[in-house]
Motif scaffolding. Structure first.
Motif, mmCIF file in Angstrom:
data_model
loop_
_atom_site.group_PDB
_atom_site.id
_atom_site.type_symbol
_atom_site.label_atom_id
_atom_site.label_comp_id
_atom_site.label_asym_id
_atom_site.label_seq_id
_atom_site.Cartn_x
_atom_site.Cartn_y
_atom_site.Cartn_z
ATOM 1 N N HIS A 578 0.821 -1.207 0.000
ATOM 2 C CA HIS A 578 0.000 0.000 0.000
ATOM 3 C C HIS A 578 0.855 1.256 0.000
ATOM 4 O O HIS A 578 1.822 1.343 0.747
ATOM 5 N N PHE A 580 0.965 5.318 0.632
ATOM 6 C CA PHE A 580 0.275 6.436 1.277
ATOM 7 C C PHE A 580 1.064 7.710 1.039
ATOM 8 O O PHE A 580 2.292 7.674 0.889
ATOM 9 N N LEU A 622 -2.165 0.360 12.887
ATOM 10 C CA LEU A 622 -3.202 1.405 12.865
ATOM 11 C C LEU A 622 -4.229 1.160 11.771
ATOM 12 O O LEU A 622 -5.419 1.358 11.963
ATOM 13 N N PHE A 623 -3.744 0.754 10.612
ATOM 14 C CA PHE A 623 -4.648 0.610 9.478
ATOM 15 C C PHE A 623 -5.018 -0.836 9.207
ATOM 16 O O PHE A 623 -5.761 -1.125 8.276
ATOM 17 N N GLY A 624 -4.466 -1.740 9.995
ATOM 18 C CA GLY A 624 -4.798 -3.146 9.801
ATOM 19 C C GLY A 624 -4.394 -3.670 8.434
ATOM 20 O O GLY A 624 -5.119 -4.428 7.807
ATOM 21 N N VAL A 625 -3.218 -3.238 7.944
ATOM 22 C CA VAL A 625 -2.753 -3.753 6.660
ATOM 23 C C VAL A 625 -1.490 -4.589 6.895
ATOM 24 O O VAL A 625 -0.834 -4.455 7.919
ATOM 25 N N PHE A 671 -7.603 9.977 7.198
ATOM 26 C CA PHE A 671 -7.162 10.360 5.859
ATOM 27 C C PHE A 671 -7.742 11.714 5.480
ATOM 28 O O PHE A 671 -8.903 11.991 5.736
ATOM 29 N N ALA A 674 -7.554 11.614 -1.038
ATOM 30 C CA ALA A 674 -6.745 10.713 -1.835
ATOM 31 C C ALA A 674 -6.201 11.486 -3.015
ATOM 32 O O ALA A 674 -6.686 12.562 -3.341
ATOM 33 N N GLN A 676 -4.056 11.044 -6.993
ATOM 34 C CA GLN A 676 -3.542 10.178 -8.024
ATOM 35 C C GLN A 676 -2.024 10.218 -7.981
ATOM 36 O O GLN A 676 -1.436 11.295 -7.932
ATOM 37 N N VAL A 682 -3.966 5.159 -7.088
ATOM 38 C CA VAL A 682 -4.542 6.149 -6.179
ATOM 39 C C VAL A 682 -3.914 5.922 -4.818
ATOM 40 O O VAL A 682 -3.811 4.785 -4.369
ATOM 41 N N GLY A 683 -3.447 6.968 -4.198
ATOM 42 C CA GLY A 683 -2.864 6.837 -2.865
ATOM 43 C C GLY A 683 -3.682 7.628 -1.862
ATOM 44 O O GLY A 683 -4.169 8.713 -2.167
ATOM 45 N N LEU A 684 -3.844 7.072 -0.682
ATOM 46 C CA LEU A 684 -4.562 7.800 0.362
ATOM 47 C C LEU A 684 -3.609 8.797 1.000
ATOM 48 O O LEU A 684 -2.426 8.510 1.185
ATOM 49 N N LEU A 691 -3.902 11.796 12.931
ATOM 50 C CA LEU A 691 -3.235 10.569 13.345
ATOM 51 C C LEU A 691 -2.482 10.780 14.656
ATOM 52 O O LEU A 691 -2.530 9.950 15.562
#
Lengths: 712, 174
Positions: A578, A580, A622-625, A671, A674, A676, A682-684, A691
């Protein structure tokens, strides 16, 4: 189609009306200020009159009947004022100030068709009507009847407006002498130069009128003839105004005009009487109208000074659209750049690659310039809202029966137009709050040894890519203990929590929804809604607000805002697969993560960075990824708090066009939107301040945000 | 952006063909007593959504996962610069999630407050023009959790389509 045109025209009408009303308000404040210091500036009254007159015309054009009615009545009052038929009393000033607000209300209700006009508008209109009808006896007709001691050129007299004539007579009556100043201006800068001349002339006396002579040394110049009334001597005037392009002469007092001489402003003393007499009068206008003697642009420009101003009003959405296109171009650019790398990687196409590279550098530069240009256009001085604040302060202090001075610095600081718009409500609220809660009543101030008149100071300045706005009052300040007590009483936190709270967090309590220390709600601030909204509004702009206060000395609130919302420089980071984006405005630094340097404190990861502790947060958790080892740390800051965000990989910096998340994702926190990132990716965009608050609040549930969560 | 390439997609993927949901009555007058439904597959079942509400059909672009998103949201895609939230229609109708295949498509439909939403489906089949007689109102045959999203059952020559109500589907937890 035609409704589109009408809409557009209406839109223009609103923005123009808005602008005029703002100018009206600005002049009114200056007038009020001058009157309080015992200085009467007729020019201001005249400016206001003209503004209202223009409004009336506009309103008539668009069938805004309330507005044209209001303008009409105001115009009468102002006309009486400037012609000396009515005195400028406090009551009149109050009416004018109220009129500014009423204009605003009318504009609002006109804009949203179907939205009813608040009843107080009509009440005001009726009151105003009565005031107009109840006209004062002409204050002094002396000025009007005073005989002119000058034999002014009949042509000149003919082009003087009633007002100018009134001023002319008033000035002559008060013993001023008349001077004629001929100045050459460059056409492109005439607006500023004329302003400068007016400023210079102000201490000397009053500029009665100015007319183009229809002459100019070349087509880029224009000559104006200025009639100045002053008490000073000719030498002084020459000394102040003098310059290579300025000629000053004194007009002689009453003298018989020889019959063979055409009426002239300066009989005798003029070097070229015939020519002068021809130009000084209406002839000058007639001639430049015809444009026969001064061909080319000069003739045309002399016709109307207004058209010299070279500004365009643009809908901000159009600029947004342009900005989006630039954003898309930037994406194309990065795709091109990848393609180019591939070309350069192939030996056979090396030369082509070099050429491409050169082209791309030029493209880059132009793209950058274009982006900068658009950003620059969006920027407006923050002073625009400070004017509104002046009005609010005046009104609030009158209602509260307090005397408050508003001191503004840094009004020229430039911010994105959108930010300025969104900032106006929060700032207004803060100023009201300062007047109502901060500044003590005069008696109390005297008792504690402060000056009787309270001061609210607003200071704006740029700091890096941020704009800081400080709002400071010298009022009673926030008593920390009372704040805590009130918070405990309202159940926002327990007594034990209150005791453990860090001082800076205590002040932050005022931002909790529904929090107030004031027992009775009133007209002004203090209804317990407000500071939380202020905070939310500012957060929406990507800004933060800090409070610091000392009991008995005052309160200082600092708003930190990004300069622009349209495009931002971001650090692209990766966690697992991912990507960001972290706005660079929040990034302090990036470090390599050394697992040996981190320790666990109370179950939380911390590391020491140059002698201070830095709490760490893993985006994976934090983001559960899913992620990998977390080799880098991005240090982000929100106000004075810092947080180390652990990520797998730093991809580099990139300019991004941030877009808000849609309704369907409105509930997602953390967030800012988002963007481009190129290649359809696409990035958040991480909302770093949110945060930081989230992580640090989760720490032990004892900071303000922790409290807010419990309440919510 | 690549438009879907199978034959039934081409039948409906003309851009701008059905920009907004047309009022139903007008629709009927125009076409007689027929309504056009786009048949699609979610898991092993066939569903239908009103063709008029489909703005565009896309092959699955790269999706950006959105952490903390509400249940049923797959992530974000960019359609010519416009950010679009993609909803997994399987999860909405109670079918288990499954990895995308090359038949997976995203339908752009209008959501609440005029937000354009993407609906991820396993396969787009064809357009059915169903007469009123071929549409049964929703019955209790279906599970309760689904039935609120179901506008009716369409039948045509042994094929059964579960006709979905987009309004209800997109409102819940949207």
């Amino acid at each position: 189609m035609s409704s589109d045109v009408i809409d557009k025209a209406r839109e223009e009408f609103f923005s123009e009306a808005q602008e005029i009303i703002e100018g009206f308000s600005r002049d009114l404040l200056a007038l009020d200020d001058g009157e309080r210091r015992g200085r009467h500036d007729p020019e201001l009254v005249n400016d206001i009159f003209r503004a209202v007159h223009t409004l009336k015309g506009l309103a008539g054009l668009f069938g805004a009947s309330r507005m044209s009615g209001l303008s009409h009545d105001l115009e009468e009052i102002l006309d009486d004022l400037r012609l000396g038929r009515r005195e400028l009393t406090r009551e009149v000033l109050d009416v004018l100030f109220r009129a500014v607000d009423v204009f605003g209300q009318i504009l609002l209700s006109e804009r949203d068709v179907g939205k009813p006009c608040p009843p107080e508008v009509d009440t005001f209109l009726t009151d105003l009507r009565r005031m107009v009808r109840h006209q004062q006896a002409p204050a002094s007709s002396a000025a009007a009847s005073a005989k002119l001691e000058y034999d002014l050129d009949a042509g000149l007299l003919a082009v003087l407006t009633e007002y100018e004539e009134h001023r002319l007579r008033t000035c002559i009556q008060s013993g001023m002498a008349l001077f004629r100043v001929r100045v050459n201006f460059r056409l492109v800068t005439i607006d500023e130069e004329l302003e400068r001349l007016k400023e210079l002339a102000k201490p000397l006396g009053e500029i009665i009128t100015y007319l183009p002579t229809g002459e100019g040394s070349d087509i880029e110049m224009i000559e104006l003839e200025v009639v100045l009334a002053a008490k000073a001597m000719l030498e002084n005037i020459v000394a102040v105004l003098g310059g290579p392009s300025v000629r000053v002469e004194e007009l002689a007092r009453r003298r018989a005009v020889s019959p063979d001489q055409v009426p002239s402003i300066v009989p005798g003393s003029d070097p070229a009487p015939e020519q002068l007499s021809h130009e000084a009068g209406s002839g000058a206008r007639a001639r430049s109208d015809a444009g026969d003697l001064t061909p080319g642009p000069a003739g045309g420009q002399a016709l109307s000074l207004r058209s010299v101003s070279q500004t365009v009003r643009v809908d901000i959405r159009k600029l947004d659209h342009l900005m989006n296109i630039v954003g898309e171009l930037a994406i194309v650019r990065s795709s091109l750049s990848k393609l180019m790398d591939r070309v350069r990687g192939q030996g056979a196409m090396r030369e082509l690659g070099v050429e491409l590279h050169r082209l791309q550098r030029t493209f880059d530069r132009h793209l950058g310039q274009m982006q900068e240009g658009i950003l620059e256009v969006r920027m407006v001085p923050i002073g625009q809202i400070f004017e509104k604040l002046g009005r609010v302060t005046r009104q609030a202090s009158r209602e509260a029966g307090k005397q408050v001075n508003l001191v503004i610095t840094g009004a020229e600081t430039e911010v994105d137009k959108l930010i300025v718009e969104e900032l106006s409500d929060p700032l207004m609220h803060m100023v009201r709050n300062a007047v109502e809660h901060g500044i003590e009543p005069a008696a109390e101030r005297v008792r504690v040894g402060k000056p009787e008149i309270g001061t609210i100071a607003i200071n704006a300045f740029q700091k890096g890519s941020h704009v800081l706005i400080e709002l400071e009052d010298d009022g009673r300040g926030i008593v920390r203990e009372r704040l805590l007590e009130a918070a405990v009483r309202r159940g926002f936190l327990s007594e034990a929590e209150g005791r453990e709270m860090a001082p800076r967090d205590v002040f932050a309590l005022i931002f909790l929804p529904g929090f107030t220390t004031k027992e009775t709600p009133d007209m002004l601030a203090g209804r317990g809604v407000g500071m939380d909204i202020v905070k939310t509004n500012i957060a929406r702009l990507g800004g933060i607000i800090d409070v610091y206060s000392e009991a008995g000395i005052g309160t200082k609130m600092t708003i930190t805002l990004p300069i622009t919302l349209a495009i931002l420089n971001a650090l692209i980071v990766q966690v697992g697969d991912h990507a960001f984006a972290v706005p660079m405005s929040s990034v302090q630094e990036a470090l390599v993560h050394d697992p040996n340097a981190t320790r666990l404190v109370d179950g939380r990861e911390m590391m020491t960075l140059r002698g201070t502790s830095l709490p760490l947060a893993r985006l994976t958790r934090l983001f559960g990824v899913e992620g990998r080892a977390g080799r880098f740390i991005v240090v982000v800051a929100a106000g004075a708090r810092r947080l180390g965000v652990v990520v797998d990989h730093l991809e580099g910096q990139q300019d991004i066009v941030i877009k808000p998340l849609g309704r369907s994702l409105r509930s997602v926190r953390g967030f800012a939107g988002a963007a481009q990132l190129g290649d359809q990716r696409v990035g958040l965009v991480i909302d770093a301040p949110a945060l930081v608050e989230e992580v640090l609040a989760g720490e032990a549930g004892k900071t303000s945000l922790g409290v807010r969560r419990d309440v919510a | 952006l690549v438009c879907a390439g199978t034959w039934h997609d081409q039948a409906v993927a003309e851009p701008g063909r059905a920009p907004r949901t047309q009022p139903r009555r007008a629709h009927l007058l125009e076409r007689g007593s027929f309504t056009e439904y786009l048949a699609l597959r979610l898991g092993g079942e066939l569903f239908g959504i009103p063709l008029a509400s489909v703005r565009e059909i896309l092959t699955l672009p790269p999706i950006t996962y959105v952490p903390r998103a509400p249940y049923g949201i797959l992530g974000l895609i960019s359609v010519r610069g416009l950010l679009v939230t993609v909803i997994d229609l399987r999860m909405k109708v109670g079918t288990e999630a499954a990895p995308p295949t090359k038949r997976t498509r995203v339908l752009l439909v209008p959501g609440p407050e005029n937000e354009t939403l993407g609906l991820c489906v396993d396969e787009v089949l064809q357009v059915y023009r169903l007469s009123d007689g071929e549409i049964e109102p929703a019955t209790s045959v279906l599970g309760t959790s689904v039935s609120e999203h179901v506008a009716g059952i369409g039948r045509r020559e042994g094929v059964m389509l579960v006709l979905l109500s987009l309004t209800s589907l997109l409102e819940v937890g949207g």
